[in-house]
Design a protein around this motif. Structure first.
Motif, PDB file in Angstrom:
ATOM      1  N   LEU A   8     -29.044  25.957 -23.384  1.00 41.39           N
ATOM      2  CA  LEU A   8     -27.590  25.781 -23.368  1.00 41.39           C
ATOM      3  C   LEU A   8     -27.012  26.609 -22.237  1.00 41.39           C
ATOM      4  O   LEU A   8     -27.158  27.835 -22.218  1.00 41.39           O
ATOM      5  N   GLN A   9     -26.370  25.924 -21.288  1.00 47.73           N
ATOM      6  CA  GLN A   9     -25.784  26.573 -20.112  1.00 47.73           C
ATOM      7  C   GLN A   9     -24.272  26.477 -20.182  1.00 47.73           C
ATOM      8  O   GLN A   9     -23.714  25.370 -20.281  1.00 47.73           O
ATOM      9  N   ILE A  10     -23.580  27.623 -20.144  1.00 46.99           N
ATOM     10  CA  ILE A  10     -22.127  27.617 -20.084  1.00 46.99           C
ATOM     11  C   ILE A  10     -21.682  27.740 -18.637  1.00 46.99           C
ATOM     12  O   ILE A  10     -22.298  28.467 -17.844  1.00 46.99           O
ATOM     13  N   LEU A  11     -20.634  27.009 -18.266  1.00 50.06           N
ATOM     14  CA  LEU A  11     -20.123  26.970 -16.901  1.00 50.06           C
ATOM     15  C   LEU A  11     -18.608  27.096 -16.893  1.00 50.06           C
ATOM     16  O   LEU A  11     -17.933  26.714 -17.848  1.00 50.06           O
ATOM     17  N   GLY A  12     -18.079  27.566 -15.771  1.00 50.42           N
ATOM     18  CA  GLY A  12     -16.692  27.379 -15.417  1.00 50.42           C
ATOM     19  C   GLY A  12     -16.651  26.392 -14.262  1.00 50.42           C
ATOM     20  O   GLY A  12     -17.670  25.824 -13.856  1.00 50.42           O
ATOM     21  N   ILE A  13     -15.472  26.182 -13.699  1.00 49.22           N
ATOM     22  CA  ILE A  13     -15.336  25.309 -12.535  1.00 49.22           C
ATOM     23  C   ILE A  13     -14.302  25.904 -11.594  1.00 49.22           C
ATOM     24  O   ILE A  13     -13.269  26.426 -12.041  1.00 49.22           O
ATOM     25  N   GLY A  14     -14.586  25.877 -10.300  1.00 50.30           N
ATOM     26  CA  GLY A  14     -13.648  26.392  -9.317  1.00 50.30           C
ATOM     27  C   GLY A  14     -12.553  25.389  -9.003  1.00 50.30           C
ATOM     28  O   GLY A  14     -12.670  24.196  -9.299  1.00 50.30           O
ATOM     29  N   THR A  15     -11.481  25.856  -8.391  1.00 54.53           N
ATOM     30  CA  THR A  15     -10.382  24.959  -8.043  1.00 54.53           C
ATOM     31  C   THR A  15     -10.808  23.889  -7.044  1.00 54.53           C
ATOM     32  O   THR A  15     -10.180  22.833  -6.965  1.00 54.53           O
ATOM     33  N   ASP A  16     -11.895  24.161  -6.296  1.00 51.71           N
ATOM     34  CA  ASP A  16     -12.414  23.178  -5.355  1.00 51.71           C
ATOM     35  C   ASP A  16     -13.588  22.386  -5.933  1.00 51.71           C
ATOM     36  O   ASP A  16     -14.283  21.678  -5.213  1.00 51.71           O
ATOM     37  N   GLY A  17     -13.814  22.508  -7.227  1.00 45.90           N
ATOM     38  CA  GLY A  17     -14.856  21.737  -7.885  1.00 45.90           C
ATOM     39  C   GLY A  17     -16.227  22.366  -7.866  1.00 45.90           C
ATOM     40  O   GLY A  17     -17.198  21.724  -8.274  1.00 45.90           O
ATOM     41  N   HIS A  18     -16.344  23.628  -7.441  1.00 43.02           N
ATOM     42  CA  HIS A  18     -17.681  24.223  -7.446  1.00 43.02           C
ATOM     43  C   HIS A  18     -18.077  24.652  -8.853  1.00 43.02           C
ATOM     44  O   HIS A  18     -17.229  24.996  -9.676  1.00 43.02           O
ATOM     45  N   ILE A  19     -19.361  24.580  -9.143  1.00 40.13           N
ATOM     46  CA  ILE A  19     -19.935  25.155 -10.352  1.00 40.13           C
ATOM     47  C   ILE A  19     -21.018  26.125  -9.911  1.00 40.13           C
ATOM     48  O   ILE A  19     -21.716  25.881  -8.939  1.00 40.13           O
ATOM     49  N   ALA A  20     -21.144  27.247 -10.666  1.00 39.38           N
ATOM     50  CA  ALA A  20     -21.842  28.407 -10.125  1.00 39.38           C
ATOM     51  C   ALA A  20     -21.199  28.673  -8.760  1.00 39.38           C
ATOM     52  O   ALA A  20     -19.978  28.613  -8.641  1.00 39.38           O
ATOM     53  N   PHE A  21     -21.982  28.936  -7.721  1.00 40.74           N
ATOM     54  CA  PHE A  21     -21.402  29.084  -6.389  1.00 40.74           C
ATOM     55  C   PHE A  21     -21.850  27.943  -5.480  1.00 40.74           C
ATOM     56  O   PHE A  21     -22.044  28.127  -4.279  1.00 40.74           O
ATOM     57  N   ASN A  22     -21.996  26.751  -6.061  1.00 37.36           N
ATOM     58  CA  ASN A  22     -22.316  25.562  -5.272  1.00 37.36           C
ATOM     59  C   ASN A  22     -21.019  24.999  -4.706  1.00 37.36           C
ATOM     60  O   ASN A  22     -20.312  24.230  -5.363  1.00 37.36           O
ATOM     61  N   GLU A  23     -20.708  25.439  -3.504  1.00 40.89           N
ATOM     62  CA  GLU A  23     -19.455  25.074  -2.861  1.00 40.89           C
ATOM     63  C   GLU A  23     -19.465  23.609  -2.409  1.00 40.89           C
ATOM     64  O   GLU A  23     -20.524  22.976  -2.344  1.00 40.89           O
ATOM     65  N   PRO A  24     -18.288  23.034  -2.117  1.00 37.85           N
ATOM     66  CA  PRO A  24     -18.247  21.663  -1.612  1.00 37.85           C
ATOM     67  C   PRO A  24     -19.200  21.472  -0.434  1.00 37.85           C
ATOM     68  O   PRO A  24     -19.260  22.302   0.471  1.00 37.85           O
ATOM     69  N   GLY A  25     -19.939  20.378  -0.474  1.00 37.21           N
ATOM     70  CA  GLY A  25     -20.954  20.107   0.533  1.00 37.21           C
ATOM     71  C   GLY A  25     -22.346  20.507   0.111  1.00 37.21           C
ATOM     72  O   GLY A  25     -23.321  20.217   0.809  1.00 37.21           O
ATOM     73  N   SER A  26     -22.467  21.166  -1.050  1.00 37.86           N
ATOM     74  CA  SER A  26     -23.786  21.569  -1.535  1.00 37.86           C
ATOM     75  C   SER A  26     -24.639  20.347  -1.848  1.00 37.86           C
ATOM     76  O   SER A  26     -24.144  19.333  -2.344  1.00 37.86           O
ATOM     77  N   SER A  27     -25.933  20.471  -1.603  1.00 33.82           N
ATOM     78  CA  SER A  27     -26.857  19.396  -1.937  1.00 33.82           C
ATOM     79  C   SER A  27     -26.888  19.186  -3.444  1.00 33.82           C
ATOM     80  O   SER A  27     -26.997  20.143  -4.217  1.00 33.82           O
ATOM     81  N   LEU A  28     -26.834  17.940  -3.856  1.00 35.25           N
ATOM     82  CA  LEU A  28     -26.911  17.629  -5.276  1.00 35.25           C
ATOM     83  C   LEU A  28     -28.312  17.883  -5.826  1.00 35.25           C
ATOM     84  O   LEU A  28     -28.509  17.897  -7.043  1.00 35.25           O
ATOM     85  N   ALA A  29     -29.280  18.092  -4.946  1.00 38.27           N
ATOM     86  CA  ALA A  29     -30.661  18.386  -5.355  1.00 38.27           C
ATOM     87  C   ALA A  29     -31.017  19.852  -5.160  1.00 38.27           C
ATOM     88  O   ALA A  29     -32.193  20.215  -5.233  1.00 38.27           O
ATOM     89  N   SER A  30     -30.023  20.703  -4.955  1.00 34.88           N
ATOM     90  CA  SER A  30     -30.271  22.099  -4.573  1.00 34.88           C
ATOM     91  C   SER A  30     -30.841  22.914  -5.724  1.00 34.88           C
ATOM     92  O   SER A  30     -30.615  22.639  -6.897  1.00 34.88           O
TER      93      SER A  30
END
Length: 261
Positions: free
Chosen positions: A128-150
Motif C-alpha cells: 500500500l503506497q500513499i501519495l500526494g500530488i503536486g500542483t503541476d501533477g507530479h507524484i513523488a518528485f517525478n516532475e512533468p516530462g518524467s518517463s512513465l517507465a522511470s
C-alpha cells in the motif's frame, strides 16, 4: 481508479487509515509506502490515534519512503527522512531499521538508486503506497516530462516545486535543494494498492488532469489511470474541477461494504 470525495481532512484521515488498518489486520508484515508533505498528515494522525488506542500495530511491518532531497545534512529538519520520522514513524511502533528511504547523501548516486530498487524488490514490493500530488501533477518528485517507465533516480526539481516547498525553508526558495532522489513512476506503479490524497483548490487542476485527462508525461500522475487499484481521496475543493464529480459521489455512496477501500 476510484475517486472518493469526502467532507474534510478528518474524514479523509479516517477512510485512508481504514485502508492501512485493514491491510495490517490481514497481513501484519505488510510493506508500506510512505509519503511526506501535508497531504497524508490526516491519515498519519488518525493511524497514530488508532495505534495509541490499541487498534493497529506496525511492529511487524516494513516501509519505504518515496523520495529525498540531495545535499541536505543528515540532521537537517527538512530532510525527508527526518520529516517522516517526526510526522509518523516515531509516533508508532515500527521496529528499528524497518523504515528505509533513498540516500540523498550517497557518494555514488546511481548505485544508491539501484540498491534502493533492489531493497524494495527483496521486501516483496509495496502493498500500500500513499501519495500526494503536486500542483503541476507530479507524484513523488517525478516532475512533468518524467518517463512513465522511470525507476528510482536523481531528478532536478522544477522552479514551481521549489516555490511550493519554500514554506518549509523559511519561504526562501533559494534554500530549497535543486535535486532529489525519487522513486520512479514505474516503481510507484508496481505497488499493489496506491492511495492518493489531495486537498484544497490549489490541487484541483492537477486532480482533474490525473483522473479525467489524457495519459501524458506532462501530467505524471495520469499514469495512475493504468493502475488496477488506485484510491483517490479528495475534499470538495480538490474535486472542484472534476467533470464527473456527481458520479463519483454516487458510486461511493452505493459501494458495497464488502469491497472495502
Amino acid at each position: 481508479m476510484e475517486i472518493v470525495i469526502l467532507e474534510d481532512a478528518a474524514e479523509i484521515g479516517r477512510v485512508g487509515a481504514d485502508a492501512f488498518t485493514d491491510l495490517l489486520g490481514r497481513r501484519p508484515q505488510a510493506v508500506l509506502g510512505l509519503a511526506t508533505g501535508s497531504s497524508p498528515l490526516s491519515v498519519y494522525d488518525e493511524l497514530v490515534r488508532r495505534h495509541e488506542q490499541g487498534g493497529v500495530s506496525f511492529a511487524q511491518a516494513r516501509a519505504f519512503t518515496l523520495d529525498e532531497y540531495v545535499g541536505l545534512p543528515k540532521d537537517h529538519p527538512e530532510r525527508y527522512r527526518n520529516v517522516i520520522d517526526r510526522d509518523f514513524v516515531d509516533r508508532v511502533d515500527f521496529a528499528p531499521d524497518a523504515v528505509r528511504g533513498p540516500d540523498g547523501s550517497a557518494e555514488d548516486i546511481p548505485a544508491a538508486c539501484e540498491e534502493y530498487e533492489a531493497a524494495i524488490a527483496e521486501a516483496g514490493g509495496v502493498d500500500l503506497q500513499i501519495l500526494g500530488i503536486g500542483t503541476d501533477g507530479h507524484i513523488a518528485f517525478n516532475e512533468p516530462g518524467s518517463s512513465l517507465a522511470s525507476r528510482t533516480r536523481i531528478k532536478t526539481l522544477t522552479r514551481q516545486t521549489r516555490i511550493d516547498n519554500a514554506r518549509f525553508f523559511g519561504d526562501d526558495v533559494d534554500a530549497v535543494p535543486t535535486h532529489c532522489l525519487t522513486q520512479g513512476l514505474a516503481t510507484i506503479m508496481a505497488a499493489r494498492h496506491v492511495m492518493l490524497v489531495a486537498t484544497g483548490s490549489g490541487k484541483a487542476e492537477a486532480v482533474h488532469h490525473m483522473a479525467e485527462g489524457a495519459v501524458s508525461a506532462m501530467w505524471p500522475a495520469t499514469i495512475l489511470q493504468h493502475h488496477p487499484h488506485v484510491t483517490v481521496l479528495l475534499d470538495p475543493a480538490a474535486a472542484g474541477r472534476l467533470q464527473l464529480a456527481n458520479y463519483y459521489r454516487q458510486t461511493w455512496e452505493a459501494k458495497p461494504s464488502w469491497q472495502g477501500v
